[in-house]
Design a protein around this motif. Sequence first.
Motif, PDB file in Angstrom:
ATOM      1  N   TYR A   1      34.649  42.539  44.897  1.00 49.74           N
ATOM      2  CA  TYR A   1      34.816  43.960  44.226  1.00 49.74           C
ATOM      3  C   TYR A   1      34.763  43.209  42.379  1.00 49.74           C
ATOM      4  CZ  TYR A   1      37.244  46.137  47.842  1.00 49.74           C
ATOM      5  OH  TYR A   1      37.626  46.654  49.100  1.00 49.74           O
TER       6      TYR A   1
ATOM      7  N   TYR B   1      38.176  38.370  48.143  1.00 49.82           N
ATOM      8  CA  TYR B   1      37.974  39.400  47.313  1.00 49.82           C
ATOM      9  C   TYR B   1      37.072  39.365  46.268  1.00 49.82           C
ATOM     10  CZ  TYR B   1      40.546  43.627  45.685  1.00 49.82           C
ATOM     11  OH  TYR B   1      41.586  45.111  45.156  1.00 49.82           O
TER      12      TYR B   1
ATOM     13  N   GLU C   1      39.942  42.147  39.751  1.00 54.57           N
ATOM     14  CA  GLU C   1      38.417  42.630  39.724  1.00 54.57           C
ATOM     15  C   GLU C   1      37.659  43.001  38.484  1.00 54.57           C
ATOM     16  OE1 GLU C   1      40.775  45.864  41.102  1.00 54.57           O
ATOM     17  OE2 GLU C   1      41.206  45.053  42.921  1.00 54.57           O
TER      18      GLU C   1
END
Length: 333
Positions: free
Chosen positions: A326, A322, A286
């Motif tokens: 993000y 992912y 992230e």
Amino acid sequence: MSKDFTMKQVTIVVPKGIATNLSSITGSFEILTSANEYWQKIGNKPMIEVRIAGFMTELKLDAGFFSIYPVNIKEIKKTDLLIIPSLSSDHDNVIKENAALITWIMEQYKSGAEIASICTGAFLLAAAGILEGKTCSTHWNAATDFRRLFPNVHLQIDKLITVEEGIYTNGGAYSFLNLILFLVEKYFDRDTAIFCSKIFQIDIERSSQSAFFIFQTQKNHGDELICQAQTYIEENLSEKISFEELASKLAISRRNFDRRFIKATGNTPVEYLQRVKVEVAKRTLEKGRKSIFEVMNEVGYSDDKAFREVFKKITGLSPLDYRVKYNKKAVLV
């Protein structure tokens, strides 16, 4: 194929206390009434009548900025579908405050009503004894509290929606929109659900809340030995951990170690290790620009296939997907 017409009574209940979540009440009401209006617009008789009901005449929410004026729930003798909205924290107190509502919910279910709980509304559903031995979902952040209060309910927080014997539950926060779409499809039809998904811009095919889960290391269980084991795991993520050796260091048999670990955390030692590794990997993906390979090595994986499989099993997404989802600064590797 046309449906046999039967007007269904839908009741959105309003629990006592400031913990009630306003958006899950108003959102449910708006989508269901819009579905009913669309259904009539295409030439059908109204399918449902939606009411908001409670044991109080007024409930002020959100620092008094909003008020709800529910109809008297005692006047509702029978409902076909009962919707329990989301609740905030302090679940023990909410259950105590709503003893009369919990009894009413149980009576309605016994009389044939279907029940849908939104997010932490599952606490009231479980308090009514309706979920004993059954599967349900709730917000991942409330999982520890839920398991403490209702150990005989099979909680599956990776599930966005669960369906069992006229009981429908869903995961956290605004994922209730998907539950309401599910109910629209069930009570109307697929076309009406698709219409609502487009009008309210809701992803109709979403089925998991795993990607939103933040794993929290459960250490308030009171077992000091297991706390030591958890700390050791968290501080040695990049190392190959032998649970046989860890149990030996803690002067306990492997069998008892596993038993106490599961009782304390709700996970086996291996599951706990995997979840901690994936949580650290998620945060790195992230925030940083490291490659998937670098992140994998940092959390102790040498086999990229194994890392991808565990990551996807826990989050529902591949590590690359992912990061793309993000991390705005993500670059392909």
